[in-house]
Design a protein around this motif. Sequence first.
Motif, PDB file in Angstrom:
ATOM      1  N   ASN A 235       1.202  -3.950   4.825  1.00 15.92           N
ATOM      2  CA  ASN A 235       0.301  -3.047   5.510  1.00 15.92           C
ATOM      3  C   ASN A 235      -0.944  -2.838   4.653  1.00 15.92           C
ATOM      4  OD1 ASN A 235      -0.603  -1.348   7.516  1.00 15.92           O
ATOM      5  ND2 ASN A 235       1.078   0.117   7.367  1.00 15.92           N
ATOM      6  N   ILE A 236      -2.088  -2.692   5.316  1.00 19.10           N
ATOM      7  CA  ILE A 236      -3.332  -2.338   4.633  1.00 19.10           C
ATOM      8  C   ILE A 236      -3.785  -1.019   5.240  1.00 19.10           C
ATOM      9  CG2 ILE A 236      -5.677  -3.019   4.043  1.00 19.10           C
ATOM     10  CD1 ILE A 236      -4.835  -5.932   4.504  1.00 19.10           C
ATOM     11  N   ILE A 237      -3.769   0.018   4.415  1.00 18.45           N
ATOM     12  CA  ILE A 237      -3.954   1.382   4.912  1.00 18.45           C
ATOM     13  C   ILE A 237      -5.206   2.005   4.285  1.00 18.45           C
ATOM     14  CG2 ILE A 237      -2.916   3.681   5.058  1.00 18.45           C
ATOM     15  CD1 ILE A 237      -0.169   2.236   4.565  1.00 18.45           C
ATOM     16  N   THR A 238      -6.079   2.512   5.123  1.00 11.37           N
ATOM     17  CA  THR A 238      -7.194   3.335   4.652  1.00 11.37           C
ATOM     18  C   THR A 238      -6.800   4.787   4.884  1.00 11.37           C
ATOM     19  OG1 THR A 238      -8.764   1.605   5.282  1.00 11.37           O
ATOM     20  CG2 THR A 238      -9.659   3.794   4.836  1.00 11.37           C
ATOM     21  N   ALA A 239      -6.839   5.586   3.811  1.00 10.03           N
ATOM     22  CA  ALA A 239      -6.316   6.953   3.922  1.00 10.03           C
ATOM     23  C   ALA A 239      -7.039   7.896   2.968  1.00 10.03           C
ATOM     24  CB  ALA A 239      -4.816   6.966   3.641  1.00 10.03           C
TER      25      ALA A 239
END
Length: 336
Positions: A235-239
């Motif tokens: 997963n590639i998550i921007t948070a």
Amino acid sequence: MSSIHYFQRYSQPENVATNNTLLLLSRLYQESPNKFKGFLNDLLDDNDLEAGIQFNQQQKGKGSIPDGSLSQVSFKVVVETKLHKHFSLQQLTEHLKSFGKEQHQVLLSLSPKQPDNSMKSQIETAVSNFNNQNKTSIKYLPTTFQEIVTKFNNSLEVHDYELIEVIDDFEAYCIHDRLITDEEARMRVVTCGWTLQENFKFNLYYDPADRGFSDHNYLGIYADKSVRGIGKIENIITANLLPTGQLQIIDSTTTVTPQQKHNIIEVIAEAQTNNNWNIATGHKFFCVKQFYQTDFRKTTKYPLQGSKFFNLKDQLKVTTLPTTQEIAEQLSKIQW
């Protein structure tokens, strides 16, 4: 003399990609409606979809039982093709008006890569709203050229020589026009001298959210002139971490798991404590299932600056990649 191709090359417009895909599917239907039905059911994840004419005997009708009947279930698949993964919500919403009274209705988006998770959610919401307002039953299905190839192959038998030749040529066309790429075998190596222990501990790597990157499937973490770990990206998550302690998900490539949320929150704290880095906002997190230790050593004079890409199939001289753990073990035996 060059080989004769079933599918045209040397051009990349979307209508060419759409035409070639429809030509492929029509070829399968002409050869075997039953195989076409199996392919569609697999692609659309709908085991009840019938394709072709149905022959029925002694089937009860309204008030009578005819000796036999021939019927055909109606279905419509509306296709929107992009040579990238960025679809227009407005354009897809307009396509919903193309459906009528079909029993099976599918809006199919076709592209080299799946749309981002946020775009999928927006499209699904638009389709649901349209269905409620118009009493339709349209199903949205995002797919890729690679999935078309894989599921087409799944519908064939080993003796379907001509169809195998056809799908092989379609795959070659897709590779030629970069509709299918070898990104599933690409490893991006990133420098992690200051954060290597954190990367292993939390199975992730972080970067500023505005820093671009090309598609890749594996991540290699580098320190002291060697790739020390490799993981397959999940997963590639921007948070952003809110003052309340809750993690605000801005974007992700797939559903964010509780473990991924936990790891991101923990690494934000450790980055502040260990390096005085504030990564609570404006960062993306590349999450892997596990970083496996390796020693893929750099033998040239200077250390790595920035990032570097490797094709793992080329490095390992294989056509099919083994497990990530096995890749790590084999990389330890070679150098670059």
